[in-house]
Scaffold this motif. Sequence first.
Motif, PDB file in Angstrom:
ATOM      1  N   ALA A 260       1.504  -2.791  -2.383  1.00  0.00           N
ATOM      2  CA  ALA A 260       2.401  -2.487  -3.480  1.00  0.00           C
ATOM      3  C   ALA A 260       1.597  -1.764  -4.551  1.00  0.00           C
ATOM      4  N   GLU A 261       2.248  -0.833  -5.228  1.00  0.00           N
ATOM      5  CA  GLU A 261       1.532  -0.118  -6.277  1.00  0.00           C
ATOM      6  C   GLU A 261       1.490  -0.963  -7.532  1.00  0.00           C
ATOM      7  N   ALA A 262       0.340  -0.931  -8.183  1.00  0.00           N
ATOM      8  CA  ALA A 262       0.267  -1.631  -9.464  1.00  0.00           C
ATOM      9  C   ALA A 262       1.186  -0.919 -10.436  1.00  0.00           C
ATOM     10  N   GLY A 263       1.916  -1.678 -11.216  1.00  0.00           N
ATOM     11  CA  GLY A 263       2.790  -1.069 -12.210  1.00  0.00           C
ATOM     12  C   GLY A 263       4.136  -0.644 -11.671  1.00  0.00           C
ATOM     13  N   LYS A 264       4.384  -0.857 -10.372  1.00  0.00           N
ATOM     14  CA  LYS A 264       5.709  -0.552  -9.834  1.00  0.00           C
ATOM     15  C   LYS A 264       6.328  -1.849  -9.334  1.00  0.00           C
ATOM     16  N   ILE A 265       7.334  -2.337 -10.049  1.00  0.00           N
ATOM     17  CA  ILE A 265       7.942  -3.621  -9.705  1.00  0.00           C
ATOM     18  C   ILE A 265       8.957  -3.404  -8.589  1.00  0.00           C
ATOM     19  N   ASP A 266       8.761  -4.084  -7.461  1.00  0.00           N
ATOM     20  CA  ASP A 266       9.710  -3.980  -6.353  1.00  0.00           C
ATOM     21  C   ASP A 266      10.789  -5.038  -6.518  1.00  0.00           C
TER      22      ASP A 266
END
Lengths: 291, 384
Positions: B26-32
């Motif tokens: 998961a990318e940091a700063g991108k809330i799934d």
Amino acid sequence: MTVLPANDIVGTNKSRRPVGLLLVAAPVLLVCWLIIWPIISAIIRTIWLPDAAGEKRFSLETYQFFFSDQYSINNLMVTLWTTAVTALILLLICLPIALYLRFATNRIAAYVQGLAIFPMFVPSIILSYAFIRVLGPNGTVDLLLNAVHLPHIRSPYLTPWGPVLGLVWDNIPLTVLILLSGLGNVSNQSIEAARDVGAGRLAVLWHIILPRISNSLLVAVSFTVLGIFSAFTLPYVLGPAAPEMMGPFMQRTFRDLNDPTTAITQAVIAFGFCIVFGLFYVYSVAKNRAP
Amino acid sequence: MKRRSFMISAAGTAAGLALMPRFAFAEAGKIDVYFTSDQNVIDFWTNVIKPKFEAANAGITLNLVDGGDSAGVQAIAERALAALPSGADPQSDVAEGFDTRLPSGGIEAGLWVDFSAAGLSNYSKINPLALDVPTSLPYRGSQVLLAYDTTKLDPANVPKTWPALVAWIKANPGQFIYNRPDKGGSGGNFVRRAIYEATGNDPAKFTVDNYTQELADASLTPAWDILKDLSGSLFDNGAYTSGNTQSVQLLSQSAVTMIPAWSDQALSAISQGVLPETTGLVQLTDLGLPGGFTKIGVFSNGVNKDAALKLADFVLTEEIQSAVLTELGGYPGVSWDYIAADLREKFKDIVPTSIPVFPGGDWEKAINDGWYRAVAPNVDRTAA
């Protein structure tokens, strides 16, 4: 330059056998891993249950519950009924279509074939809602009947006939295609020969065509039965609340009642019925392949 | 030749390596955020919550994913639970509209953030009626009401109490249908209203942890009798649709005169023309049909847990909660005191001050299974 006999390709030459086995190893391993093992693990999970103290022991109580519970039995019965009725109607509808497509030579046959294959491209959830629009209460059929002053029909929607009609429509393409491929084995010469000695249409069908396609009939029935037994969307949307078919019943037990053991028991029982038709299919394919 | 194949494989490996992190972490700063709710709710997040939240929190973005339904999001949650012991990245941060009691054992293992201890500044504003388990954060609500066809039923004669409704259904056989209680909340809450009726119309009698077999037998059995008594007067001698949408469809096809429907679904169906302008909406006055709250859960092992908690706090702000009311047609998850005063005034007539909320958990299981076994089969559908 010597030409090898064609049968060498399938490996009658003993020294090449391991290569053939290696080629099938991948699918066999996949089947074992993704299908056979889950089946074994499911069966173990339903007969190796924790008792009150949490100790695992052998027990058939989930099966005893299923077969002593009238509600579950009713669901199984309606599933068997739906499967039998749908398979029968399918054969009655698809055999004439397949016969027509096999022997017709005009342009219309192409359109009929396109129409018969069309349901394959319609997702069942869309079919379900379209069904409610057309055959449901105050649907298109009702409106048309009403327009010509015919009496109102009782809609099959939310009765056991709802899933039957939906499943028949949905399974027409597969059945027609299988029967059509079987009819390819019937040579024109044999039919002409039978006609020459005075056989009527029914006699040709009964004595020449049906014996040749019995294998395809078996395969078609096995495929449709397997598909119908595990059908979910159409019985879910179109069927009655109770009795429900095994597909929605399993899903409800698993998810709404959060009871995986009972749901797996239902699945194993459904699998027990399906395997009979699976074996039919394997048997008929094996018989076909035998030299 | 050798050099060329080496170049190709090296390029392939490099390309694979370049792509891999995008798929694997998961990318940091991108809330799934995974949704169980319908498209109208995801649209609301896309058009309202996402731009406002991203504007207020630079560097954080929302990735809104339609998880299909509860089972779809449960698969995500099971993946997160499996990743929990090893500390692996579950690639998911927030589950919307999902019951955090699932997957079983998740709460005990600490899969979900406990909001009561997470220090959210807006947590105390939540409507106490809406609170369930502390790992679920209610952020919007909705209530079931009765939708009817005013061309067939004069609004002046519409039943406004349960006894009047029962009398109307019996006097007009075939004109009412509700859906199976597990397949959609509109029928589910109609069934729960019958349970209230059978137990003296006191919602306080049922709480999430007072389920016992005895209490269930004592309160559900009379409710099944009420519903069995109605079944012969329902559409097609006791048919039950398999979802909220199918009930709305039957009302729109004029096959029935009245259905229970979710307030937000009925309002949007009327505004989109799915239901005609002549559709009337009414709530029972003796005790309203119950409603429910939609909750969000935050994975404790998500990479963006802190940002996800900021998001959870953000959806409880007055700005978003007022938008739930105006943009979504839902009810706020916070108490009405925390809604803009003008909106409170504007909606005070159509939104009751109390929404009976039937607890979930074991009750839900007992109601669903009991209804299928006691009410659904015991109908002679062939009767004319």
